[in-house]
Design a protein around this motif. Structure first.
Motif, mmCIF file in Angstrom:
data_model
loop_
_atom_site.group_PDB
_atom_site.id
_atom_site.type_symbol
_atom_site.label_atom_id
_atom_site.label_comp_id
_atom_site.label_asym_id
_atom_site.label_seq_id
_atom_site.Cartn_x
_atom_site.Cartn_y
_atom_site.Cartn_z
ATOM 1 N N TYR A 132 -16.523 -34.847 -39.153
ATOM 2 C CA TYR A 132 -15.091 -34.955 -38.887
ATOM 3 C C TYR A 132 -14.704 -36.068 -37.914
ATOM 4 C CZ TYR A 132 -15.315 -30.457 -41.168
ATOM 5 O OH TYR A 132 -15.556 -29.467 -42.076
ATOM 6 N N TYR A 184 -10.224 -38.534 -36.279
ATOM 7 C CA TYR A 184 -10.754 -37.172 -36.384
ATOM 8 C C TYR A 184 -10.124 -36.487 -37.591
ATOM 9 C CZ TYR A 184 -12.030 -32.370 -35.238
ATOM 10 O OH TYR A 184 -12.535 -31.096 -35.291
ATOM 11 N N LYS A 185 -10.953 -35.941 -38.455
ATOM 12 C CA LYS A 185 -10.489 -35.271 -39.664
ATOM 13 C C LYS A 185 -10.347 -33.774 -39.412
ATOM 14 C CE LYS A 185 -11.494 -34.932 -44.616
ATOM 15 N NZ LYS A 185 -12.411 -35.364 -45.697
ATOM 16 N N LEU A 186 -9.141 -33.255 -39.620
ATOM 17 C CA LEU A 186 -8.903 -31.832 -39.415
ATOM 18 C C LEU A 186 -9.655 -31.017 -40.460
ATOM 19 C CD1 LEU A 186 -5.071 -31.827 -38.613
ATOM 20 C CD2 LEU A 186 -7.007 -31.979 -37.036
ATOM 21 N N ARG A 187 -10.169 -29.889 -40.057
ATOM 22 C CA ARG A 187 -11.011 -29.089 -40.943
ATOM 23 C C ARG A 187 -10.209 -28.216 -41.894
ATOM 24 N NH1 ARG A 187 -16.144 -27.276 -37.159
ATOM 25 N NH2 ARG A 187 -16.350 -29.243 -36.033
ATOM 26 N N GLN A 188 -8.946 -28.020 -41.599
ATOM 27 C CA GLN A 188 -8.122 -27.160 -42.441
ATOM 28 C C GLN A 188 -7.204 -27.997 -43.321
ATOM 29 O OE1 GLN A 188 -6.128 -24.591 -39.662
ATOM 30 N NE2 GLN A 188 -7.914 -23.275 -39.366
ATOM 31 N N ILE A 194 -6.319 -37.726 -37.961
ATOM 32 C CA ILE A 194 -5.576 -38.229 -36.802
ATOM 33 C C ILE A 194 -6.367 -39.397 -36.227
ATOM 34 C CG2 ILE A 194 -4.670 -37.669 -34.517
ATOM 35 C CD1 ILE A 194 -4.581 -34.742 -35.394
ATOM 36 N N VAL A 222 -1.398 -40.657 -38.389
ATOM 37 C CA VAL A 222 -2.075 -39.688 -39.247
ATOM 38 C C VAL A 222 -2.181 -40.251 -40.660
ATOM 39 C CG1 VAL A 222 -1.359 -37.653 -37.941
ATOM 40 C CG2 VAL A 222 0.106 -38.515 -39.765
#
Length: 245
Positions: A132, A184-188, A194, A222
């Motif tokens: 991520y 950073y890649k959101l997990r949901q 971001i 984003v």
């Protein structure tokens, strides 16, 4: 010279149609996604400035465009796209002479915000360290299409006096520079990213002032995938049908 002119013309046509392409892409997002390609919207806020510009302060602005991520290897990607709504510039400049005595006297003690509009195309190599978190670096190419200095003067209320000066011909048509950032890649959800990026221009963009005036920008934004889940569902459905035959 002919090749250069043709290249600029093609870039202009592409950039001019970019606004409609964003809307079309929203409708066809699932058609633009695959296991090797991700499409989405790219937007956020930025703080802009120009080097060697007297009294310059950061100009706060926002940007919006679309992006493509091409998967080269498991952790290696090419990130590109077009930032359709994108500016460079600065704020807080001391008013200069407009070659009009009346205007010059009115704006004594005022300020100038410089806003130069570009179509920007980042081309970044992105490496994902862990699932991520990634780092990215590359170049960004810009095509300037308008530019204005906004003179303001406060008398009783903020910006009581305003004047707009067209300055686009004072600046080079093309800009180019280096970009570096982290994301950073959101997990949901769809996997929204971001990111923070810094841009430093290599081109002396001001054709009037002496010295080197380079565009700089700090981006916080984003990347939102469009149609990714739908495309994955279609791919899984197609694979299931193939296996059942």
């Amino acid at each position: 010279m002919v090749k250069k002119t043709l290249a600029i013309f093609c870039f202009l046509i592409f950039a001019y149609t970019a606004n409609s392409q964003v809307l079309i892409s929203l409708l066809l997002g699932d058609k633009l996604n695959s296991d090797k390609l991700e499409f989405g919207l790219d937007g956020g806020v930025n703080w802009l400035n120009m080097t060697n510009t007297p009294d310059a302060e950061f100009l706060f602005d926002w940007n919006l465009g679309f992006y493509f991520d091409f998967k080269l290897k498991q952790r290696l990607f090419i990130h590109t796209g077009v930032i359709v709504k994108s500016r460079m510039g600065t704020s807080g400049i001391t008013p200069y002479s407009l070659e009009n005595a009346n205007l010059d006297s009115l704006f004594v003690g005022g300020t100038v915000d410089r806003k130069i509009n570009y179509f920007n195309v980042p081309v970044l190599l992105r490496y994902r360290f862990v699932d991520y978190l990634h780092a990215e670096a590359g170049i960004q190419l810009g095509l300037r299409y308008t530019g204005y200095d906004f003179f303001t003067k406060e008398i009783y209320n903020k910006k009581d006096l305003q004047f707009t000066n067209d300055i686009k011909d004072n600046y080079t048509r093309l800009d180019a520079g280096g970009v570096a950032g982290l994301g950073y890649k959101l997990r949901q959800g769809d996997g929204m990213i971001i990111y923070a990026r810094y841009y430093y221009g290599f081109v002396d963009v001001d054709k009037v002032l002496s010295g080197n005036q380079h565009n700089t920008a700090l981006y916080l934004g984003v990347c939102i995938p469009i149609g990714k889940n739908k495309a994955e569902a279609k791919a899984q459905e197609k694979a299931a049908k193939t296996e059942s035959k």
